[in-house]
Each structure stands twice: as structure tokens, then as C-alpha cells.
Enzyme design. Structure first.
Site, PDB file in Angstrom:
ATOM      1  N   CYS A 138     -42.044 -36.054  25.433  1.00  8.27           N
ATOM      2  CA  CYS A 138     -44.144 -36.838  25.804  1.00  8.27           C
ATOM      3  C   CYS A 138     -44.967 -36.823  25.375  1.00  8.27           C
ATOM      4  O   CYS A 138     -46.140 -37.271  25.873  1.00  8.27           O
ATOM      5  CB  CYS A 138     -43.628 -36.240  27.418  1.00  8.27           C
ATOM      6  N   HIS A 283     -44.809 -31.419  31.410  1.00  6.12           N
ATOM      7  CA  HIS A 283     -44.253 -32.310  30.661  1.00  6.12           C
ATOM      8  C   HIS A 283     -45.684 -32.907  30.586  1.00  6.12           C
ATOM      9  O   HIS A 283     -46.896 -32.179  31.350  1.00  6.12           O
ATOM     10  CB  HIS A 283     -44.369 -33.040  32.114  1.00  6.12           C
ATOM     11  N   ASN A 299     -47.118 -42.502  32.461  1.00  4.95           N
ATOM     12  CA  ASN A 299     -45.998 -41.820  32.016  1.00  4.95           C
ATOM     13  C   ASN A 299     -44.686 -42.367  31.492  1.00  4.95           C
ATOM     14  O   ASN A 299     -45.102 -43.360  30.906  1.00  4.95           O
ATOM     15  CB  ASN A 299     -44.886 -41.458  33.121  1.00  4.95           C
TER      16      ASN A 299
END
Ligand SMILES: *[C@@H]1O[C@H](CO)[C@@H](O)[C@H](O)[C@H]1NC(C)=O
Ligand SMILES: *[C@@H]1O[C@H](CO)[C@@H](O)[C@H](O)[C@H]1NC(C)=O
Ligand SMILES: *[C@@H]1O[C@H](CO)[C@@H](O)[C@H](O)[C@H]1NC(C)=O
Length: 383
Positions: A138, A283, A299
Site C-alpha cells: 500500500c 494502511h 485505495n
């Protein structure tokens, strides 16, 4: 014309809406539950454990969507069949040295210079990718969303850069115990780029969801028209709303977030999640726009997650940390000075071979500074 408009509107509404009747029936009837599972994920590797996880997720989704105090929608997605432990596979290991106590804090809205900014519809954001559950990358995706947007704003060149090079190289050159799929931080990306000045394009080094060898010497550099400021490769963005929207006006922001069930199963609307409390991030995502009441978030969990891969989070709220952890790359016009991406030798004499050669009888004191010479003298492995 009017009928057509109403029909079109209804189609949009229905497409977005979760079929709650069906979900509730499935919760009451195991054969319907099974059928719904297969409809969503196929029958291939359905186990009773996955069905149980799915049922719990489905119950959560139904509870959320029936709660009148919640202004966003949830839906079952690829997380649903997975156990809590398996869900953590895609998330970073929480760094407990960070975190914020936000009890009693308020986040007053700033006054907008522009009512809204959306770098996605403006054409500055590349397509949402899927990091997959095999790699905690991420941090690389969040870094590149901010970098690509700002690179295009500065140079008017739309380039998709390679997450893979970052995953292979950023921690390899630092000799850390971790590798790029173990996890990382977007700020390290900007430091790395300031130092080496090389980044491949996505097409020449596509994402593989695993760590490969860091050998990019022969791969064409796609970072050509701007470089990272060598003295300050990135800046932290202050967490007051005014600074955030002012910074978003200049381009996207990489940031970190503590994910909760509500985050994992988000599907549309504006998330305002109060179930995260410590704001210890696990995250990374990118802020890519705002309007009067929300930030738009990119995302890296594919386009089937959330709202086409995106989400909206409430302004005037901590955003489970998104408001606190913002970072932007400091890009400067002009080609970078590139340096071969190599690791400094682990086994060397940091105080120089000539010093070390004079003190070989004192290796018990100077081992840390004369690793190479002393290891040779003592006939031991040098590392
Ligand atoms: C469960 O649903 C099926 C249809 O999928 C139906 O045939 C069955 O009678 C239902 N069972 C119960 C106990 O309601
Ligand atoms: C920016 O790029 C677009 C498309 O490549 C081009 O049409 C436009 O003229 C460019 N603008 C400037 C200011 O160079
Ligand atoms: C020796 O290794 C250290 C630690 O890895 C590094 O910081 C240093 O730059 C290296 N020195 C030389 C001369 O390569």
C-alpha cells in the site's frame, strides 16, 4: 425525456444499492447463504470456515446498513470469506510507537478557496490497481498516487510509474530486515528517489505482487522532467483542515489510516468512522480531492472494492488518521541526477583501510569500524 431521466436515475440508485432483502434471507437460511456465497465468490474453494466468515461479514454489513445513524453503505467484498488473520495479510503491521489521542479534539472546516477539487475527474490519477493479499505494498501505491498527480501538474506529462521498482529496491538498498512486501512507508519512497533519481514506468516494470531483485540499471528512467528536492524530498502536511485542502489544491497527498471493519467493508457514501480510537495506522492511501463535506480517497484494493476502488471520508473528522499522516513529495522541475541503485557494502572499513591496517592488533576495540580488515585478520566471516 423525463421518463428516461427517471429511469436512468432509478438504474443508478439500484446499481449502487445493496440487496438487503436477499442478504437478510441468506442470514436466516443456510442454503440461501451458500448460494449467495457462490454467486459472489464461486464454489471453487468454499469451505465451512469461509462460509462462517462470510456469514459474520454479511451480518456486519446488514447491521451497518440498517443503522440509521450511519451515512455510508457497506457491502461484502473479498475480505468477507477471510478470517481476521487473513484480512491482516494485506494490512501493515501496526506501529504502536505512533498514534493520536483524539478524544475531545474537533476538526473545524477551513474556508475553501475552491468548492471542490477532484484530481481523478481532472485526469491526473492513474487507474486503481490491486496490490492483492500477497503483498503489503500500500505504501508504494499511496506514494505513487501523490507523485504521479504532482508530476503531471508540474510537467504536464501523464506518467504511470512503477510500484515494482520501489518494492524491489527501497528497502533492499537500506539493508533492512524487511522487504517491500513486508510493508513500508511512502516517505521512504521520496527519500529513495531523491538519492537515486531513477524510477521505471509501470509498463516497463509492471506490478507482480511479490519482491524481485533490484536490478534496474538497464531499465529506462521514466522520471525525466522533474526530480525530488535533494535537501527536502518530502513535507509533512499539517492536520488542520485548511492546510489539507490548500495542499490538495496543489495536488494529491499520500497518507496513512487505521482500518476497521467499517473501512474494509465500505462500499459507497461518506465514511465517518468512530470505531477507530488509537489511530495507529495499518494502511496507506492517497487523498485525491475534496468537496464541501468529504475527502476523496484512492485505495489500492482493485476496482471491486469500495466505490470503484475509491472512498469518501468525512471532513471535520479525524478520518481514522488520514488527517494526521499526510505527506507530499517535493518535486522540482528538471531532470534528476541519476545514481546506480546499489547497496553500500555491508563488509567494509568505515574508518578506512589505512587506519585499520595500523590497528589490526586492537581488533577487539575496532571491529565495528574495521570489519573488513579485522575479519580477514581473524579469519572470520565478514558481515
Ligand atoms: C431455504 O431456502 C430454500 C430456497 O433456497 C428453500 O427451498 C427452503 O425451504 C428454505 N428453508 C427454510 C428452512 O426456510
Ligand atoms: C499539456 O498536455 C496536453 C496533452 O498532452 C496538451 O494538449 C496541452 O497543450 C499541454 N499544455 C501545455 C500548457 O503544455
Ligand atoms: C561502509 O558501510 C557503512 C554501513 O553500511 C556505510 O554507511 C558506509 O558508507 C560504507 N563505507 C564505504 C567506504 O563504502
Amino acid at each position: 425525456m423525463r421518463v428516461f431521466l427517471i429511469l436512468a436515475l432509478l438504474t443508478v440508485l439500484c446499481a449502487a444499492a445493496v440487496d438487503m432483502k436477499k442478504y437478510k434471507r441468506a442470514l436466516k437460511n443456510d442454503s440461501r447463504l451458500r448460494k449467495l456465497y457462490i454467486e459472489k465468490f464461486g464454489a471453487a474453494d468454499l469451505t465451512s470456515e469461509k462460509l462462517t466468515n462470510f456469514k459474520e461479514a454479511l451480518q456486519f454489513v446488514v447491521n451497518q446498513n440498517e443503522n440509521p445513524n450511519i451515512g455510508w453503505e457497506s457491502d461484502v467484498n473479498f475480505f468477507a470469506p477471510r478470517s481476521q488473520e487473513e484480512r491482516n495479510d494485506i494490512l501493515l503491521k501496526p506501529d504502536t510507537s505512533t498514534g493520536y489521542d483524539v478524544s475531545g479534539l474537533t476538526f473545524p472546516l477551513g474556508s475553501n478557496a475552491e468548492d471542490e477539487v477532484d484530481w481523478v475527474s481532472a485526469g491526473y490519477i492513474s487507474e486503481v490497481q490491486d496490490q492483492t493479499v500477497d503483498c503489503r505494498a500500500c505504501w508504494a501505491f499511496a506514494a505513487l498516487a501523490a507523485l504521479e498527480g504532482r508530476y503531471q501538474i508540474l510537467t504536464n506529462k501523464s506518467v504511470e510509474f512503477s510500484e515494482q521498482e520501489l518494492i524491489d529496491c527501497v528497502y533492499w538498498v537500506e539493508d533492512r530486515a524487511q522487504d517491500g512486501c513486508y510493508g513500508g512507508h511512502f516517505a521512504d519512497v521520496f527519500k529513495f528517489l531523491a538519492k537515486f533519481g531513477h524510477l521505471a514506468s509501470e509498463s516497463s516494470a509492471p506490478y507482480s505482487s511479490s519482491v524481485g531483485s533490484c536490478s534496474y540499471g538497464a531499465v529506462e528512467n521514466a522520471l525525466t522532467d522533474a526530480h525530488l528536492d535533494g535537501s527536502k524530498s518530502y513535507s509533512l502536511v499539517s492536520y488542520d483542515d485548511q492546510t489539507l485542502i490548500d495542499t490538495l489544491l496543489d495536488g494529491p497527498i499520500a497518507t496513512a489510516v487505521q482500518t476497521t471493519q467499517a473501512f474494509l467493508f465500505y462500499s459507497s457514501g461518506v465514511l465517518r468512522d468512530d470505531t477507530c480510537t488509537s489511530l495507529i495506522p495499518n494502511h496507506a492511501v492517497a487523498l485525491v480531492g475534496y468537496n464541501a463535506n468529504s475527502f476523496r480517497v484512492k485505495n489500492s484494493w482493485g476496482t471491486n472494492w469500495g466505490d470503484g476502488g475509491y472512498m469518501k471520508v468525512a471532513r471535520g473528522h479525524h478520518g481514522c488518521g488520514m488527517i494526521f499522516y499526510g505527506v507530499i513529495p517535493n518535486l522540482v522541475e528538471g531532470a534528476p541526477t541519476t545514481k546506480d541503485i546499489t547497496k553500500p557494502p555491508k563488509c567494509n572499513d568505515t574508518w578506512g583501510a589505512s587506519f585499520c591496517s595500523n590497528y589490526l592488533d586492537y581488533c577487539q576495540y575496532y571491529m565495528a569500524y574495521c570489519k573488513k580488515s579485522c575479519s580477514e585478520k581473524l579469519g572470520i566471516a565478514c558481515e
